[in-house]
Scaffold this active site. Structure first.
Site, PDB file in Angstrom:
ATOM      1  N   GLY A 187       5.617   5.393   2.991  1.00  0.00           N
ATOM      2  CA  GLY A 187       6.541   6.512   3.249  1.00  0.00           C
ATOM      3  C   GLY A 187       5.941   7.626   4.085  1.00  0.00           C
ATOM      4  CD  GLU A 188       3.687  10.791   1.372  1.00  0.00           C
ATOM      5  OE1 GLU A 188       3.364  11.965   1.247  1.00  0.00           O
ATOM      6  OE2 GLU A 188       3.580   9.953   0.461  1.00  0.00           O
ATOM      7  CE  LYS A 223      -4.385  -1.550   2.034  1.00  0.00           C
ATOM      8  NZ  LYS A 223      -5.246  -1.477   3.223  1.00  0.00           N
ATOM      9  N   GLY A 224       2.107   1.204   0.267  1.00  0.00           N
ATOM     10  CA  GLY A 224       2.877   2.457   0.346  1.00  0.00           C
ATOM     11  C   GLY A 224       3.002   2.904   1.791  1.00  0.00           C
TER      12      GLY A 224
END
Lengths: 177, 352, 693
Positions: C658-659, C655-656
């Site tokens: 980094g943030e 899902k990602g």
């Protein structure tokens, strides 16, 4: 104004004609071609330019190159022996103690210098007065606070430094907090 | 940065002569402040005279030199880290070791010298930015921390960002603070500063080295051009001491308020007490009014608080950006009270 | 449904492939690329907040030995495209904000370049500037859309009626500060213009986007621009879009053809021209029944943009999807000011927005006398309230439960200021976290068999995120090959086009392109390819987005300790538990999460860019006064994640990450400080002066 001097970097002499304004950091990065020490702030506020000067950790951005004739400068590039990594460097890889890597050579040099200071019995701001510090989380974190890491790898840097610290008898320096 | 010449003379007398003769010459010590300022254009000397290898880098016991048993003589070239780690300093002058360790970072402490640290300049953001007026940097240009002179301010006038600024002893020309921790630790020890000038050597009480800004904020200290600090003398100390620094980060930040204190309790009363504050004035601030009030009094938190509140009667906040700095007045009161309370508790062995 | 990869290399935790280069300092960043005889460029900046340059005297600068060129608006090359005012460097004598680049000196050494820049004398016809954000301004305006292309406002049901009818309400204003990304590596470029090709070694989140943008500004064919960036010394959004410094470096190089020119912004200059996160003023209203069920949520945001260019942070957008309620409203209004252009910073929108919403939820829990974890559980939803689609997977409740258990939440006395240890007031706080799954429309990868190894090439970026390593894991699994037999090449426009590293979209987008290429490679050449066999393939749109809303979720738990005398705040313990699909590399993912959490801690306690309205610039423009967390500020950070299986997001199931680590972290700290002290801090940062007394 220009002046001539010899800088000894990572065991090698470099003969330079250099502007008196040139910092050790810029001499390394822009004259000698050693870009291991990084420029993060150029004002002694981040620690990315940390090198070892005669074994002590210092900031190359606030050091004028012209004052460094005769000094033994070590960068992270020159820390390892026989082509290998210094134990602190290996520990940084093992603990993933960095992300972007820009503060890392400074962190590594700082850790090496800091461990030597600790071995010499130097206290820190969090050392209980009159005692000898154990190299626990708080001691390492305080002693490494002159090296900022914007990626936020501190929680990995502390155990990496702890793992690389020489073991002392009867202590648990390598243990997690 | 303007070009400059660099000189490393053979001895201090040559160094003093070189600087005294050239109004555009300055001494170079550890460089941590000067090189910073060269880059920012705050100073632009023609000549740097390197004194790091000229003054003493030794810490010597004072009994031979008229200081008394337990005193120490510190060479101006002693690095902050060496001074902080010296077993005699740690044993006899805990407050000084702690003050040094609270300052800057390990790297900077390895570079900064005793003499240079005393002469470091303010961290006022307007002093450090040559595009904003500052009476300290450019006399007569105005104090941007207090108000911007002659600038059209259609939506905003008034004070600037004063979080790091003074609450005591400021003037209408300057509200800057002195940033050194070490100097606060030394102020409370009644240290003396050895100075070599063109006319010879003299000794200045450390509390009289730094000035209040008055109408000449460009002068941080009473030193004249060419004067070189050669060392600091620490007379013997009685009692317990501590340094506490309150700041916006847990480490590697300048003080909002710092407190150096020495407390000597005998027979249930304060026999002697000395308190100095950092981050609150243009110089390390000796709280002499509080000290007088406490001598002979019972070492209770209520008395400590009353004494520091008396000291802070004349304190004034600046209502600047981001809330100004008036919070430093209660912060200073709370911190001094806490430091003395903890010292008194350790003195009597009471758990706090 | 996407055909899922069989996970072999994915999910393990191999160390960074660029590790040795980074710990020795030999990985070359943009300024460090070895070139022959470089020249150096130093910018000149405006010292007024608005006005017009009436004269520029360059004679003293040009008279210096070693000066090669001085660029000013008087004589700098005319750019081909000036539509983007931020990039129209030296094209006008108008000054739009203080610190704007209005000139540059190019010289043989960096010392001379800087001295020459200082010697450029500029006179102005100064005009009054306006840099003060306030929610009472009468010129606030409604942007057409907010960052990410989201609608500016949303409105469903009747929030006012919900408020009037509610048993319990919270109506409060929350503010977040102006933040600067401050990657440790400043914005830097080495540029050379030679034989019709402009080469830029640029510190960027995307070499291809830079190539495209630079080509447009300079009027070059994209093929005539070569951008290289194998390593980035941090970015956090600030190197996501082309900025003035890179354009200036290109112009400087074109002023001295054949010569390589190095340009590094100083740390101070970064505060003026390298982007920042807008301050926000957030009005949050919550209406609820006694049992905690939300009946209304409103999130109305006021923020700033630059007069010369609009950037509208999507601060309230995540509130649209986090909790269910029949009556919901969000809005964004902007003040256009005489300031530099705000831009992306780690989780634009979600990061500041979840401070407001998640502190408000804590306030509601307090009003209700309800456990703040339970309040969030009660308001969980299987359907995205904004789109009406089901979530492809949503494990917020599982994160909260797992976190509460791991953190020891059950022992908590809910009363504020109820726990004191020695001289410290102790409290704990919780907040939810949410971040969308983004897939960029364009990215292409090549897979080649060469010398007995597989080589995957894509013009992607590694910001410290681990792309060098994790893309290799994906390629290995997509090829069914040993990780050791896969080489990845990124960070160069010689490799196929890749999207910007933004929106935590890298692995989804580039990873999907690599999977497409690997599968096409196997389809074409089978399991036993010949040397030189090569296939190129591109990421495809994900049809599942028609049917599902896709988000990662998480929960933060924080312990705060506040000194009873001085108000100093310390955070000895943070825990984040995340549900972010399949984790590609366990070792590197943990670093990503804890990096986000650490930056959230920094936002909570330290960071604020102080804009001086009298001058128009950020006065604390260095790392001594703009505080980011130092090592000693960080205690124990525990990171966990759920083993989440989401077949809809992409072939990896990822899902990602980094943030999401920063989203909600500051709210959890503020909630913990409130629990410790009873003081509710609604204005970041939580400095000791707000807790004194």
């Amino acid at each position: 104004m220009e002046t001539e001097l010899t800088l000894r970097i990572d065991g090698q002499d470099h003969h330079l004609t250099i502007d008196t304004r040139t910092t050790l950091l810029d001499a390394l990065r822009e004259r000698i071609g050693n870009t291991s020490a990084k420029k993060g702030c150029d004002h002694g506020q981040c620690g990315a330019c940390t090198v070892l000067t005669d074994g002590r950790r210092t900031l190359s951005c606030l050091t004028l190159a012209v004052t460094q004739g005769g000094a033994e400068i070590t960068t992270a590039e020159g820390l390892g022996q026989d082509g290998g990594l210094h134990p602190v460097q290996q520990a940084f890889i093992d603990h993933d103690a960095f992300q972007c890597g820009y503060c890392t050579p400074g962190q590594v040099c700082s850790a090496v210098g800091m461990l030597a200071e600790y071995a010499d019995g130097w206290p820190s701001a969090v050392t209980e007065p009159g005692t000898t510090a154990e190299l626990d989380h708080d001691e390492i974190a305080e002693r490494m606070s002159g090296n900022l890491c914007r990626c936020g790898a501190y929680a990995n840097i502390v155990p990496a430094v702890q793992a690389a610290a020489p073991r002392r008898e009867g202590t648990n320096a390598g243990g997690a907090r | 940065m303007k070009p400059f010449a660099y000189q490393a003379p053979g001895d201090v007398v040559d160094a003093v002569r070189s600087v005294a003769e050239d109004p555009a010459a300055v001494y170079l010590g550890g460089g941590t402040n000067l090189v910073d300022h060269l880059k920012l254009g705050i100073v632009s000397p023609d000549l740097l005279v390197d004194v790091t290898s000229l003054t003493s880098a030794e810490i010597t016991d004072g009994d031979g030199g008229g200081l008394g048993v337990g005193g120490l003589s510190v060479g101006a070239a002693v690095r902050n880290s060496d001074l902080a780690a010296d077993p005699r300093v740690r044993e006899r002058f805990r407050v000084l070791s702690q003050a040094l360790l609270a300052g800057a970072s390990g790297q900077l402490r390895n570079m900064a010298t005793t003499g240079g640290n005393l002469l470091q300049r303010t961290r006022c953001v307007y002093f450090q930015n040559v595009s904003t007026p500052c009476n300290k940097r450019e006399p007569g240009s105005g104090c941007s921390a207090l108000a911007v002179p002659g600038r059209p301010a259609p939506t905003h006038d008034g004070a600037g960002w004063t979080r790091n600024h003074a609450i005591l002893g400021a003037s209408e020309h300057c509200v800057a603070t002195h940033p050194s921790d070490m100097a606060v630790g030394m102020a409370v020890l009644d240290a003396r500063v050895r100075v070599l000038g063109p006319d010879g050597e003299r000794v200045i009480p450390l509390t009289e080295l730094h000035r209040l800004p008055g109408d000449a904020p460009e002068r941080d200290t009473v030193l004249e051009h060419g004067d070189l600090i050669t060392g600091v003398e620490l007379p013997p100390m009685r009692g317990r001491s501590a340094y506490r620094k309150v700041r916006d980060r847990a480490s590697y930040a300048f003080a909002l308020v710092s407190v150096a204190a020495v407390l000597d309790v005998a027979d249930g009363v304060v026999r002697d007490v000395r308190v100095a504050l950092g981050g609150v004035a243009h110089k390390p601030w000796r709280a002499t009014r509080a000290e007088e009030q406490l001598r002979g009094a019972a070492p209770t938190p209520a008395n400590f608080r009353a004494a520091i509140e008396a000291e802070l009667t004349d304190a004034r906040g600046v209502d600047g950006l981001d809330g100004g700095n008036a919070f430093k007045i209660p912060l200073a009161a709370a911190t001094v009270t806490a430091v003395l309370r903890d010292l008194a508790a350790s003195e009597t062995g009471d758990p706090r | 449904m996407t055909e899922m990869l069989e996970h072999q290399a994915i999910g393990r935790g191999p160390a960074r492939r660029d590790g040795v280069r980074k710990v020795t300092g030999t990985a070359p960043y943009a300024y460090e690329h070895p070139v022959e005889n470089p020249a150096f460029c130093h910018p000149v900046q405006s010292t007024v907040g608005r006005g017009r340059i009436t004269a520029i005297d360059t004679s003293a600068a040009l008279a210096l030995d070693g000066v090669l060129a001085v660029l000013t608006p008087d004589d700098a090359e005319r750019l081909a495209n000036t539509d983007d005012a931020e990039l129209a460097v030296l094209q006008t004598h108008e000054v739009a904000f203080r610190g704007q680049i209005i000139g540059a000196a190019v010289a043989e050494t960096s010392e001379v370049a800087r001295q020459a820049a200082d010697l450029v004398a500029v006179t102005y016809d100064q005009a009054p500037h306006d840099v003060v954000l306030s929610d009472s301004r009468d010129d606030l305006y409604r942007p057409d859309a907010v960052n990410g292309g989201f609608p500016t406002d949303s409105n469903e049901g009747d929030i006012e009626a919900a408020l009037a009818a509610a048993e319990v309400t919270v109506t409060q204003t929350y503010t977040t500060a102006m933040y600067h990304q401050n990657p440790l590596e400043p914005h830097t470029t080495t540029a050379r213009s030679e034989d019709g090709v402009l080469t830029l070694w640029d510190s960027t989140q995307g070499v291809h986007p830079v190539r495209k943008a630079v080509a447009k500004v300079l009027g070059l064919e994209p093929d005539a621009v070569h951008v290289v960036c194998p390593y980035v010394g941090g970015a956090f959004g600030s190197k996501g879009q082309l900025k003035a410094n890179t354009v200036l470096a290109a112009m400087a190089a074109r002023a001295v053809p054949g010569r390589s020119v190095r340009l590094a912004l100083t740390r101070q200059q970064m505060f003026d021209v390298a982007g920042y996160r807008t301050p926000t003023i957030q009005h949050v209203t919550l209406a609820a029944n006694r049992d905690g069920t939300l009946t209304g949520i409103a999130h109305d945001v006021v923020e700033q943009t630059a007069r010369i260019k609009e950037f509208a942070e999507q601060t309230a957008v995540s509130t649209r999807s986090l909790y269910a309620a029949p009556n919901r409203r969000t809005s964004h209004r902007l003040a256009a000011l005489d300031v530099g252009v705000p831009s992306w910073m780690r989780a634009p929108g979600e990061c500041p927005g979840m401070f407001g919403t998640e502190v408000a939820m804590d306030e509601l829990a307090q009003e209700l006398g309800m456990d703040p974890v339970e309040l969030r559980v009660v308001n969980d939803t299987e359907i995205d309230p904004d789109s009406g689609k089901p979530f492809s997977s949503r494990n917020l409740v599982a994160c909260l439960r797992e976190g509460a258990q791991r953190f020891g939440w059950a022992d908590r006395d809910p009363a504020p200021r109820s726990r004191r240890e020695g001289n410290q007031l102790v409290g704990t706080g919780v907040a939810s976290s949410v971040y969308p799954v983004y897939r960029m429309p364009k990215s292409t990868a090549t897979v080649r068999f060469s010398g007995g190894r597989y080589v995957a090439e894509i013009g992607a970026a590694d910001l410290g995120t681990g792309t060098w390593t994790s893309l290799a894991q994906i390629a290995a699994d997509a090829l069914g090959a040993d990780l050791a037999s896969v080489e990845v090449r990124i960070g160069d426009t010689r490799y196929p086009e890749a999207s910007v590293a933004g929106g935590s979209s890298g692995m989804t987008t580039w990873g999907s392109a690599v999977v497409e290429a690997a599968r096409a490679f196997r389809a074409k050449f089978g399991a036993d390819p010949s040397d030189g066999d090569e296939v190129e393939a591109a990421v495809q749109a994900n049809p599942a987005t028609d049917d599902y809303a896709m988000f990662a979720f998480g929960a933060h738990f924080v312990e705060a300790r506040v000194d009873a005398d001085t108000g100093e705040v310390r955070v000895p313990r943070m825990l984040g538990v995340f549900a972010a699909g399949k984790i590609i590399n366990a070792r590197l993912a943990r670093s990503q999460f804890l990096g986000g959490m650490t930056m959230g801690l920094s936002m909570a306690l330290h960071e604020t860019s102080v804009m001086d309205p009298r001058f128009g610039h950020v006065v604390n423009h260095d790392l001594a006064e703009y505080h980011i967390t130092a090592n000693a500020d960080v205690g124990e950070i525990d990171v966990g994640w759920l083993d989440e299986h989401d077949p809809h997001v992409n072939a990896m199931g990822s899902k990602g990450i980094g943030e999401i680590g920063i989203v909600g972290a500051a709210a959890a700290v503020s909630n913990a400080v409130h629990h410790a002290t009873g003081v509710r801090v609604r204005e970041l940062p939580i400095t000791l002066d707000k807790l004194l007394g």
